[in-house]
Design a protein around this motif. Structure first.
Motif, PDB file in Angstrom:
ATOM      1  N   MET A  74       0.852  -1.167   0.000  1.00 14.75           N
ATOM      2  CA  MET A  74       0.000   0.000   0.000  1.00 14.75           C
ATOM      3  C   MET A  74       0.901   1.235   0.000  1.00 14.75           C
ATOM      4  O   MET A  74       2.009   1.196   0.508  1.00 14.75           O
ATOM      5  CB  MET A  74      -0.885  -0.062   1.257  1.00 14.75           C
ATOM      6  N   ASN A  75       0.393   2.325  -0.537  1.00 13.84           N
ATOM      7  CA  ASN A  75       1.167   3.561  -0.504  1.00 13.84           C
ATOM      8  C   ASN A  75       0.588   4.525   0.538  1.00 13.84           C
ATOM      9  O   ASN A  75      -0.505   4.305   1.077  1.00 13.84           O
ATOM     10  CB  ASN A  75       1.244   4.207  -1.898  1.00 13.84           C
ATOM     11  N   VAL A  76       1.331   5.572   0.841  1.00  9.00           N
ATOM     12  CA  VAL A  76       0.951   6.521   1.886  1.00  9.00           C
ATOM     13  C   VAL A  76      -0.392   7.165   1.575  1.00  9.00           C
ATOM     14  O   VAL A  76      -1.257   7.275   2.454  1.00  9.00           O
ATOM     15  CB  VAL A  76       2.041   7.604   2.069  1.00  9.00           C
ATOM     16  N   HIS A  77      -0.599   7.566   0.330  1.00 14.71           N
ATOM     17  CA  HIS A  77      -1.849   8.231  -0.043  1.00 14.71           C
ATOM     18  C   HIS A  77      -3.052   7.327   0.225  1.00 14.71           C
ATOM     19  O   HIS A  77      -4.056   7.774   0.774  1.00 14.71           O
ATOM     20  CB  HIS A  77      -1.794   8.661  -1.514  1.00 14.71           C
ATOM     21  N   ARG A  78      -2.950   6.053  -0.142  1.00 10.57           N
ATOM     22  CA  ARG A  78      -4.071   5.128   0.072  1.00 10.57           C
ATOM     23  C   ARG A  78      -4.303   4.891   1.567  1.00 10.57           C
ATOM     24  O   ARG A  78      -5.448   4.830   2.019  1.00 10.57           O
ATOM     25  CB  ARG A  78      -3.832   3.793  -0.655  1.00 10.57           C
ATOM     26  N   ILE A 106     -12.870  -0.269   5.706  1.00 10.52           N
ATOM     27  CA  ILE A 106     -12.080  -0.868   4.641  1.00 10.52           C
ATOM     28  C   ILE A 106     -11.115  -1.835   5.311  1.00 10.52           C
ATOM     29  O   ILE A 106     -10.355  -1.448   6.200  1.00 10.52           O
ATOM     30  CB  ILE A 106     -11.322   0.208   3.831  1.00 10.52           C
ATOM     31  N   THR A 107     -11.186  -3.083   4.908  1.00  9.29           N
ATOM     32  CA  THR A 107     -10.375  -4.110   5.555  1.00  9.29           C
ATOM     33  C   THR A 107      -8.919  -3.992   5.136  1.00  9.29           C
ATOM     34  O   THR A 107      -8.598  -3.951   3.948  1.00  9.29           O
ATOM     35  CB  THR A 107     -10.912  -5.515   5.216  1.00  9.29           C
ATOM     36  N   VAL A 108      -8.049  -3.927   6.140  1.00  7.82           N
ATOM     37  CA  VAL A 108      -6.608  -3.825   5.929  1.00  7.82           C
ATOM     38  C   VAL A 108      -5.948  -4.934   6.748  1.00  7.82           C
ATOM     39  O   VAL A 108      -6.354  -5.204   7.872  1.00  7.82           O
ATOM     40  CB  VAL A 108      -6.068  -2.448   6.379  1.00  7.82           C
ATOM     41  N   GLU A 109      -4.946  -5.564   6.160  1.00  2.00           N
ATOM     42  CA  GLU A 109      -4.237  -6.629   6.862  1.00  2.00           C
ATOM     43  C   GLU A 109      -2.746  -6.325   6.959  1.00  2.00           C
ATOM     44  O   GLU A 109      -2.175  -5.690   6.079  1.00  2.00           O
ATOM     45  CB  GLU A 109      -4.424  -7.970   6.154  1.00  2.00           C
ATOM     46  N   LEU A 110      -2.169  -6.820   8.044  1.00  4.10           N
ATOM     47  CA  LEU A 110      -0.724  -6.791   8.260  1.00  4.10           C
ATOM     48  C   LEU A 110      -0.311  -8.233   8.476  1.00  4.10           C
ATOM     49  O   LEU A 110      -0.748  -8.863   9.448  1.00  4.10           O
ATOM     50  CB  LEU A 110      -0.380  -5.937   9.491  1.00  4.10           C
ATOM     51  N   ASP A 145      -2.819  -3.765  21.273  1.00  2.00           N
ATOM     52  CA  ASP A 145      -1.682  -4.273  20.497  1.00  2.00           C
ATOM     53  C   ASP A 145      -1.413  -3.340  19.328  1.00  2.00           C
ATOM     54  O   ASP A 145      -1.748  -3.637  18.195  1.00  2.00           O
ATOM     55  CB  ASP A 145      -1.994  -5.698  20.003  1.00  2.00           C
ATOM     56  N   SER A 146      -0.819  -2.177  19.627  1.00  2.00           N
ATOM     57  CA  SER A 146      -0.528  -1.218  18.552  1.00  2.00           C
ATOM     58  C   SER A 146       0.951  -1.261  18.215  1.00  2.00           C
ATOM     59  O   SER A 146       1.786  -1.594  19.056  1.00  2.00           O
ATOM     60  CB  SER A 146      -0.952   0.191  18.959  1.00  2.00           C
ATOM     61  N   ARG A 147       1.231  -0.938  16.968  1.00  2.00           N
ATOM     62  CA  ARG A 147       2.627  -0.920  16.526  1.00  2.00           C
ATOM     63  C   ARG A 147       2.786   0.039  15.358  1.00  2.00           C
ATOM     64  O   ARG A 147       1.819   0.391  14.683  1.00  2.00           O
ATOM     65  CB  ARG A 147       3.095  -2.318  16.153  1.00  2.00           C
ATOM     66  N   LEU A 148       4.009   0.432  15.112  1.00  2.00           N
ATOM     67  CA  LEU A 148       4.361   1.308  14.006  1.00  2.00           C
ATOM     68  C   LEU A 148       4.940   0.446  12.894  1.00  2.00           C
ATOM     69  O   LEU A 148       5.878  -0.320  13.137  1.00  2.00           O
ATOM     70  CB  LEU A 148       5.388   2.339  14.486  1.00  2.00           C
ATOM     71  N   VAL A 149       4.361   0.548  11.701  1.00  2.00           N
ATOM     72  CA  VAL A 149       4.817  -0.260  10.571  1.00  2.00           C
ATOM     73  C   VAL A 149       4.937   0.629   9.333  1.00  2.00           C
ATOM     74  O   VAL A 149       4.331   1.695   9.268  1.00  2.00           O
ATOM     75  CB  VAL A 149       3.839  -1.419  10.269  1.00  2.00           C
ATOM     76  N   THR A 150       5.720   0.183   8.356  1.00  2.00           N
ATOM     77  CA  THR A 150       5.762   0.925   7.095  1.00  2.00           C
ATOM     78  C   THR A 150       4.462   0.668   6.346  1.00  2.00           C
ATOM     79  O   THR A 150       3.884  -0.426   6.444  1.00  2.00           O
ATOM     80  CB  THR A 150       6.960   0.498   6.215  1.00  2.00           C
ATOM     81  N   VAL A 151       3.983   1.670   5.625  1.00  2.00           N
ATOM     82  CA  VAL A 151       2.716   1.500   4.908  1.00  2.00           C
ATOM     83  C   VAL A 151       2.819   0.409   3.846  1.00  2.00           C
ATOM     84  O   VAL A 151       1.824  -0.220   3.509  1.00  2.00           O
ATOM     85  CB  VAL A 151       2.209   2.821   4.291  1.00  2.00           C
ATOM     86  N   GLN A 152       4.028   0.141   3.358  1.00  2.00           N
ATOM     87  CA  GLN A 152       4.211  -0.916   2.368  1.00  2.00           C
ATOM     88  C   GLN A 152       3.878  -2.295   2.921  1.00  2.00           C
ATOM     89  O   GLN A 152       3.572  -3.211   2.171  1.00  2.00           O
ATOM     90  CB  GLN A 152       5.645  -0.907   1.814  1.00  2.00           C
ATOM     91  N   GLU A 153       3.927  -2.452   4.247  1.00  2.00           N
ATOM     92  CA  GLU A 153       3.606  -3.737   4.870  1.00  2.00           C
ATOM     93  C   GLU A 153       2.096  -3.990   4.921  1.00  2.00           C
ATOM     94  O   GLU A 153       1.670  -5.122   5.132  1.00  2.00           O
ATOM     95  CB  GLU A 153       4.153  -3.791   6.301  1.00  2.00           C
ATOM     96  N   LEU A 154       1.288  -2.946   4.737  1.00  2.00           N
ATOM     97  CA  LEU A 154      -0.154  -3.059   4.832  1.00  2.00           C
ATOM     98  C   LEU A 154      -0.754  -3.468   3.497  1.00  2.00           C
ATOM     99  O   LEU A 154      -0.276  -3.060   2.443  1.00  2.00           O
ATOM    100  CB  LEU A 154      -0.765  -1.741   5.276  1.00  2.00           C
ATOM    101  N   GLU A 155      -1.795  -4.280   3.572  1.00  2.00           N
ATOM    102  CA  GLU A 155      -2.467  -4.757   2.361  1.00  2.00           C
ATOM    103  C   GLU A 155      -3.967  -4.543   2.494  1.00  2.00           C
ATOM    104  O   GLU A 155      -4.581  -4.977   3.472  1.00  2.00           O
ATOM    105  CB  GLU A 155      -2.171  -6.241   2.160  1.00  2.00           C
ATOM    106  N   GLU A 156      -4.543  -3.868   1.495  1.00  2.00           N
ATOM    107  CA  GLU A 156      -5.985  -3.687   1.459  1.00  2.00           C
ATOM    108  C   GLU A 156      -6.627  -4.960   0.951  1.00  2.00           C
ATOM    109  O   GLU A 156      -6.179  -5.546  -0.031  1.00  2.00           O
ATOM    110  CB  GLU A 156      -6.334  -2.513   0.546  1.00  2.00           C
ATOM    111  N   VAL A 157      -7.690  -5.402   1.632  1.00  2.00           N
ATOM    112  CA  VAL A 157      -8.385  -6.624   1.251  1.00  2.00           C
ATOM    113  C   VAL A 157      -9.654  -6.233   0.506  1.00  2.00           C
ATOM    114  O   VAL A 157     -10.467  -5.461   1.008  1.00  2.00           O
ATOM    115  CB  VAL A 157      -8.742  -7.469   2.502  1.00  2.00           C
ATOM    116  N   HIS A 158      -9.803  -6.764  -0.693  1.00  2.00           N
ATOM    117  CA  HIS A 158     -10.982  -6.440  -1.520  1.00  2.00           C
ATOM    118  C   HIS A 158     -12.014  -7.519  -1.440  1.00  2.00           C
ATOM    119  O   HIS A 158     -11.765  -8.648  -1.287  1.00  2.00           O
ATOM    120  CB  HIS A 158     -10.576  -6.244  -2.975  1.00  2.00           C
TER     121      HIS A 158
END
Length: 60
Positions: free
Chosen positions: A1-5, A16-20, A47-60
């Motif tokens: 995922m990118n920062v804008h999304r 909107i479902t997002v997975e890590l 259970d919060s954490r800081l991750v890069t946005v590239q690690e996140l995936e939008e689930v369609h």
């Protein structure tokens, strides 16, 4: 995922479902300058954490 999304998902009214790594998470905040997001597991808000946005995936 990118920062804008990630920012769009954070601001969206609907869920909107997002997975890590295959686990559902909520985006709490996005730091565009560092391309990171603070997220927490859906089942465990503590259970919060800081991750890069590239690690996140939008689930369609």
């Amino acid at each position: 995922m990118n920062v804008h999304r990630a920012q769009e998902i954070l601001a969206a009214d609907e869920k909107i479902t997002v997975e890590l790594n295959g686990l559902p998470v909520w985006i709490d905040s996005v730091d565009a300058s560092k391309a990171v997001a603070k997220v927490h597991a859906e089942e465990n808000p503590a259970d919060s954490r800081l991750v890069t946005v590239q690690e996140l995936e939008e689930v369609h």
